[in-house]
Write a protein that holds these residues in place. Sequence first.
Motif, mmCIF file in Angstrom:
data_model
loop_
_atom_site.group_PDB
_atom_site.id
_atom_site.type_symbol
_atom_site.label_atom_id
_atom_site.label_comp_id
_atom_site.label_asym_id
_atom_site.label_seq_id
_atom_site.Cartn_x
_atom_site.Cartn_y
_atom_site.Cartn_z
ATOM 1 N N HIS A 83 -16.566 36.984 22.399
ATOM 2 C CA HIS A 83 -15.999 37.701 23.168
ATOM 3 C C HIS A 83 -16.408 39.472 23.640
ATOM 4 C CE1 HIS A 83 -12.430 36.781 26.871
ATOM 5 N NE2 HIS A 83 -13.485 38.311 26.992
ATOM 6 N N ALA A 84 -16.060 39.441 22.664
ATOM 7 C CA ALA A 84 -16.677 41.280 22.102
ATOM 8 C C ALA A 84 -18.474 41.266 22.608
ATOM 9 C CB ALA A 84 -16.799 41.984 20.827
ATOM 10 N N ILE A 85 -19.301 40.459 23.008
ATOM 11 C CA ILE A 85 -20.667 39.996 23.382
ATOM 12 C C ILE A 85 -20.428 40.273 24.765
ATOM 13 C CG2 ILE A 85 -22.508 39.926 22.772
ATOM 14 C CD1 ILE A 85 -22.355 38.259 20.657
ATOM 15 N N THR B 182 -16.334 52.673 14.949
ATOM 16 C CA THR B 182 -16.018 52.095 15.903
ATOM 17 C C THR B 182 -14.163 51.885 15.396
ATOM 18 O OG1 THR B 182 -16.972 50.384 14.693
ATOM 19 C CG2 THR B 182 -18.333 51.087 16.293
ATOM 20 N N SER B 183 -13.912 51.409 16.509
ATOM 21 C CA SER B 183 -12.738 50.590 16.628
ATOM 22 C C SER B 183 -12.823 49.269 16.397
ATOM 23 C CB SER B 183 -11.844 51.281 17.648
ATOM 24 O OG SER B 183 -12.576 50.637 18.772
ATOM 25 N N GLY B 184 -13.250 49.361 15.220
ATOM 26 C CA GLY B 184 -13.238 47.552 14.264
ATOM 27 C C GLY B 184 -14.782 46.864 14.299
ATOM 28 N N ALA B 185 -14.485 45.847 13.637
ATOM 29 C CA ALA B 185 -16.088 45.066 13.929
ATOM 30 C C ALA B 185 -16.232 44.333 15.275
ATOM 31 C CB ALA B 185 -16.192 44.053 12.972
ATOM 32 N N ALA C 262 -28.030 54.634 21.504
ATOM 33 C CA ALA C 262 -27.333 54.095 22.500
ATOM 34 C C ALA C 262 -26.391 53.501 22.733
ATOM 35 C CB ALA C 262 -28.505 53.220 22.880
ATOM 36 N N ALA C 263 -25.674 52.954 21.518
ATOM 37 C CA ALA C 263 -24.395 52.655 21.426
ATOM 38 C C ALA C 263 -23.478 53.986 22.141
ATOM 39 C CB ALA C 263 -23.899 51.692 20.063
ATOM 40 N N ARG C 264 -23.313 55.362 21.471
ATOM 41 C CA ARG C 264 -23.023 55.948 21.397
ATOM 42 C C ARG C 264 -22.437 56.006 22.638
ATOM 43 N NH1 ARG C 264 -24.184 60.438 16.513
ATOM 44 N NH2 ARG C 264 -22.099 60.782 18.002
ATOM 45 N N LEU C 265 -23.269 56.033 23.538
ATOM 46 C CA LEU C 265 -22.937 56.274 25.166
ATOM 47 C C LEU C 265 -22.361 55.761 25.901
ATOM 48 C CD1 LEU C 265 -27.030 56.849 26.904
ATOM 49 C CD2 LEU C 265 -25.556 58.403 25.540
ATOM 50 N N ALA D 206 -17.987 47.156 17.475
ATOM 51 C CA ALA D 206 -18.631 47.488 16.704
ATOM 52 C C ALA D 206 -20.218 46.571 17.980
ATOM 53 C CB ALA D 206 -19.264 47.478 15.592
ATOM 54 N N ILE D 207 -19.325 45.164 18.136
ATOM 55 C CA ILE D 207 -20.145 44.328 18.716
ATOM 56 C C ILE D 207 -20.094 44.637 19.888
ATOM 57 C CG2 ILE D 207 -20.501 42.128 19.755
ATOM 58 C CD1 ILE D 207 -18.612 41.609 16.279
ATOM 59 N N THR D 208 -19.340 45.054 20.768
ATOM 60 C CA THR D 208 -19.192 45.262 22.065
ATOM 61 C C THR D 208 -20.174 46.631 22.177
ATOM 62 O OG1 THR D 208 -17.049 44.435 22.643
ATOM 63 C CG2 THR D 208 -18.215 45.948 24.017
#
Length: 383
Positions: free
Chosen positions: A133-135, A85-88, A241-244, A91-93
């Motif tokens: 905030h990423a969540i 991902t583009s940073g941790a 699912a995240a990759r979508l 990854a959270i988002t």
Amino acid sequence: MVSNHSRHDRDSVSVSGKDYFKELGVRTFINAAGTYTRLTGSLLLPEVMHAMMHASHDYVDLDELQSRVGERLANLLGCEDTVITSGAASAITFGTAGVLTGMDKNKVVQLPDLTGMKNEVILQKSHRIEFDHAIRACGVRLVEVVTRKELENAINENTAMLWFLNTQNYQGEIQDVEFVEIGKKYGIPTFNDAAADLPPVENLWKYTQMGFDMVAFSGGKGLRGPQSAGLLLGKKKYIQAARLSMPPHENTIGRGMKVNKEEIIGMMVAVEHYLQRDHQKEWQYWEQQVNLIGDAAKSVETVETDIIVPRIANHVPTLRIWWNRDKIDASADEIRNQLRTGHPSIETVGTPDMIEITTWMMSPGQERIVARRINEILKAYLR
Ligand SMILES: *Cc1c(COP(=O)(O)O)cnc(C)c1O
């Protein structure tokens, strides 16, 4: 192996024949602080840099590359799946997006509008952090709890995920193993943000094996991969699912969080390199370095030092330096500023009363310069 990145620094200057930072008038410095985003994280390992240069010579299919790298790292790290991902933070988002949407592409397009979807993520009050905030970027509401009872009471049909901040493990009432157990009891996915928690290397598999459904690490901290890259690992169904919500998909919340092929390859090599490093030897080297600097500081009258190792996150030998203000007429902020504005410039952290130094982000040999400068500056303020 302790790799020598000062050699690599010179290479990168000589290849182009230019020193861009100098040309721009941008200050460079010895990083005695640690892995801070504002200080540009870590220095890319030469191996990573070379891998990124090689990757820049060809086109590939972005999704295919993510899949192959994902499988390779999953095999190495003993988990079901991984994605770069583009940073941790992203990854959270993406992890949050994945649990919200599943494989439903209409929901992916709908985010961050959560109509018809779950919309709550539960976390412990002591685990709140700017990065959450990423969540919230996914539109969810954060629900804070303190006790296990509160957590179990907060769980309802809108609960999408339970989120855990690894570095706060011992500050919360519910620790990692119990947190995972609660998630499993209620069938709710758990996420562990371990962004800054390498070393130790075993954290790369510890938390997925503990049962967290997803775990995130930063690329640009201890791994010394690209600063703009991160690693999401865990259960295949959530990663897929995240990759979508990730590029190359375009109508997504993640379209602005692209990772290029060079960064993907760079992260892969950074993780592989990290697995092969001699961590014990590296640790001993860091200890020697902080001892050297500590001795130089302590040789000035009234100066005291100790060496601590944070239990989780930035888990490296950390030197702390303080002194009697009656004898040395300067605050730690003033000394820090002297170090920053001197030649060469040195960045340190700490409090208004204490200088804090780590050496893990330095190039080998720079500890001698830091030791000398600290000694000189403290001595100059001696009454
Ligand atoms: C650094 C950090 C992040 C963000 O990581 P990036 O890789 O910079 O996106 C998130 N959570 C914690 C706890 C961190 O330390």
